[in-house]
Design a protein around this motif. Structure first.
Motif: not given
Lengths: 457, 297
Positions: A292-294, A365, A373-374, A378, A388-389, A392, B1, B4-5, B7-8, B12, B14-18, B153
């Motif tokens: 799951d890459e950008n 994103r 992106l800068k 993002i 997210i809330l 929930k 609160m 939930f953060l 979970d949040f 985050k 899961t997104v692999v940095e390239v 990015g």
């Protein structure tokens, strides 16, 4: 699991390979390009182990390999070794004169790795013999072509009635098979499923990867040899965009496969009988979609998300507008621009379609405008948190079956029963002011028996 | 609160940095070293040496599809591009997206180094200076241009590897220091693999930039050496057991004679180091007062 709770799972390359029989894996590893791609997906620590072992031509005990790393990484190292053993990249062998079993790299795989390192050409056959192509395609044309083909498939999912004529029946079968679309009966046009909505929100490389996995799964029905298809996919992914390759050395299966790839937009071939083809960017990025890459910044982001929940999308495609309207309340539409707002209502509708908040956020994103992106983060934090809330919020109610007790004569009766139920963990809810309590369904008999025995008169 | 953060945060991850990784390889091909070398059992010929380096470079490129490489030769007293052949001019946005053709890398290195040797074999060395600082500076320019091309990015993580087998002259101290501070600022670490006796200058360069400095006498098992210690990226070297670090000689070389000095004079304007007192600084031409001779008025 009900139909509404489907969550689309996308396997990565390794978990896909693990589902294949051993014999097929062994055959896959006879091709150097395949080995390279499989190697790149091994966890980093495992790749370094293999590098160290590649030029040692004898099996090593696992304890020795583990001694290369510091203690805090030992767990990770073990997982990596097990993964490689499962994938049959490594195999266990007996070491002479030692109790412990040793591991070594699969011979075929190791030979191929060494070939790669020594600079052997892995590329598909080029078309030098055919001379220059007078109908050659430039990079941008290829990009446009691939985009157009892929968008056709997506558009078909959203509006099947309009796009019906442009899509081949094989493709429709794959969409139905993979659960992205659903067909009520043979004669009907398929309609999109909740899984399909989630699919639309994925980034393009991931979509292509998911789609390709589904295609490979059904290759037996089409009488195609899986290994040949896999080999071709791997070879494509190390090819160069803009170069043309020859169809000369390809087998019949691969030629048939090429026609399908042509339809998905992974390769460009001017005519069915053309002797050359051009891979597109999508073919090269295919394997990277398994993680799951950008997306590798192609500067195609078009979304601006503001802290006031307003979203501006610079697009004129109907498809994009359709996708956006899954979770966005569209306010205005202009020839090149769509403006919408993220509201509680619009997010709620998306959630009903079993789209999750994280999918929405990663979509925002992934398609963010270069100007966004800068920034870091993002997408504005307020927007992310709020989405997210809102998700929930839907989980606030939970249902429990129970039995209501009320109309107690005295407060004392109520207290006795409430204490008993609480002590035994049977109480769901109680209020002493209204002298009402609810016990679980299973506990009802027990509480009633207790009440009969302990009635104060 | 808080829940939930949490979970949040996990969502985050899961997104692999390239990241693009750029390896700047600088190898030594000076004819004085390779021509004069008699064949012992331990030493490699230039051809074998290049092949070893090619295997190392290809294994780096195999690690990830976003790995990129620049190979420079420090030859006699200048530096030359081995791969890509066109050097910095070949950098454009398209080249970033293409996957690297590893067979192309190998053949470019071989043909370019052959061409280089053929062209320079007739010329006599006028000054005995190393082409290393020039190569170092060039590679940093390349990394800098690369950085500018990377789309927003996506990050560029660059590091340099110097494989050196000729003695480094301390008269080039300033060039080395300028290069290493520039590298440090761009967080590019410079690793050095020395095939001859210790050089305190290169030791300083590595320690400033946070690289790995190892001295390996002779050529035997050079490939294993490179694969074991120089292949892991700087941030994951901590996972593996590392060879013990030797202490760094931090003496600076003086501007007047090029000697290593422990105690000396420093220009208060430009920080040039002198082993003896000079009335006018050679670098910034500041005039100093002569020291008082202890005569009081």
């Amino acid at each position: 699991m009900t139909d509404l709770e489907v969550h689309l799972k996308v396997q990565d390359l390794h978990s896909y390979l693990l589902t294949l029989p051993k014999a097929i894996l062994e055959r896959v590893y006879t091709n150097a390009a395949c080995c390279l791609m499989v190697f790149r997906e091994v966890p980093e620590i495992g790749r370094h182990f293999m590098m160290r072992m590649a030029y040692i031509s004898q099996p090593l005990p696992i304890s020795l390999i583990l001694s290369w790393v510091k203690p805090h990484k030992e767990g990770e190292a073990n997982t990596a070794i097990n993964r490689m053993l499962n994938l049959r990249i490594m195999c266990t062998v007996k070491i002479q004169g030692s109790q412990e079993k040793g591991v070594e790299i699969n011979e075929q795989f190791n030979d191929n790795l060494k070939l790669i390192f020594s600079g052997r050409n892995l590329q598909l056959t080029k078309t030098e013999l055919l001379g220059a192509d007078k109908h050659g395609k430039g990079l941008e044309e290829l990009e446009v072509y691939a985009d157009e083909r892929w968008k056709t498939i997506l558009s078909f999912m959203v509006t099947p009635e309009k796009m019906q004529k442009e899509v081949n029946s094989d493709l429709v079968e794959i969409l139905v098979h993979s659960g992205l679309m659903h067909r009520a009966s043979e004669s009907h046009l398929p309609t999109i499923t909740p899984g399909g909505f989630q699919f639309l929100l994925m980034n393009e490389t991931r979509q292509v990867w998911f789609f390709m996995l589904q295609y490979l799964r059904s290759c037996d029905q089409r009488n195609m040899d899986l290994v040949e298809l896999l080999t071709f996919i791997f070879q494509l992914s190390i090819s160069t965009v803009g170069s043309d390759y020859s169809t000369e050395d390809m087998s019949d299966t691969q030629l048939r496969f090429l026609q399908h790839l042509r339809e998905f937009g992974l390769v460009y071939q001017r005519k069915r009988k053309s002797r050359r083809f051009y891979p597109t960017r999508m073919a090269i990025d295919l394997i990277s979609g398994s993680k799951d890459e950008n997306p590798q910044g192609r500067n195609r982001g078009y979304l601006l998300v503001e802290t006031n929940f307003r979203v501006t999308a610079y697009t004129n495609s109907h498809l994009t507008t359709n996708i956006l309207s899954l979770f966005l309340q569209i306010l205005y539409r202009f020839p090149t621009m769509v403006v919408g707002i993220i509201s509680r209502q619009s997010i709620h509708e998306a959630l009903v379609n079993s789209i999750t908040s994280s999918q929405i956020i990663s979509f925002l994103r992934a398609n963010a405008h270069p100007a966004m992106l800068k920034k870091s983060p993002i997408v504005p934090a307020t927007v992310e948190h709020q989405i997210i809330l809102w998700e929930k919020e839907r989980d606030r109610l939970s249902c429990n079956e129970g039995v209501l007790y009320n109309n107690f004569e005295t407060g004392q009766d109520f207290e006795i029963l409430k204490d008993f139920a609480e002590k035994n963990g049977l109480l769901i809810w109680a209020s002493s002011t209204s002298k009402t309590m609810v016990v679980t369904k299973d506990g009802h008999d027990e509480v009633r028996r207790y009440w009969k025995r302990n009635k104060p008169h | 609160m808080a829940e939930f953060l949490q979970d949040f945060e996990s969502s985050k991850d899961t997104v692999v940095e390239v990241n693009y990784r750029l390896l700047l390889v600088i190898i030594e091909t000076s004819s004085s070293i390779w021509a004069g070398q008699g064949r012992t059992t331990d030493s490699l010929s230039l051809q074998e040496y290049l092949e070893t380096v090619i295997v190392f470079i290809n294994s780096f490129l195999s690690m990830d599809r976003l790995n990129r490489v620049l190979v420079l030769a420090a030859h006699n007293n200048a530096s030359y591009y081995l791969y890509p052949s066109a050097g910095i001019a070949s950098l454009d946005t398209k080249s970033l997206f293409d996957s690297v053709d590893m067979s192309g890398v190998s053949s470019a290195i071989i043909t370019n180094s052959r061409k280089l040797l053929a062209e320079t074999c007739g010329t006599l060395l006028t000054r005995d200076v190393s082409g290393l600082p020039s190569a170092l500076a060039r590679s940093l320019c390349y990394a800098n241009k690369f950085k500018g091309l990377v789309p927003p990015g996506v990050r560029l993580l660059a590091r340099a590897l110097v494989i050196n087998s000729s003695p480094v002259d301390s008269s080039q101290y300033m060039t080395f220091m300028n290069a290493s501070f520039a590298a440090q600022k761009e967080s590019i670490s410079i690793d050095t693999c020395l095939l001859i006796e210790d050089s305190s200058l290169l030791q300083q360069v590595t320690s400033i930039t946070g690289g790995l400095y190892l001295r390996k006498a002779g050529h035997s098992a050079l490939l294993q050496y490179l694969l074991w210690f120089y292949l892991p990226e700087v941030e994951i070297r901590d996972w593996f057991l590392q060879p013990p670090k030797s202490s760094v000689d931090t003496r600076a070389s003086c501007c007047c004679h090029g000697d290593m000095t422990e105690l000396g004079h420093i220009c208060s304007v430009c920080f040039s180091v002198y082993c003896k007192f000079t009335p006018i600084c050679h670098v910034c031409e500041t005039a100093f007062k002569l020291p008082q001779l202890g005569i009081k008025k």
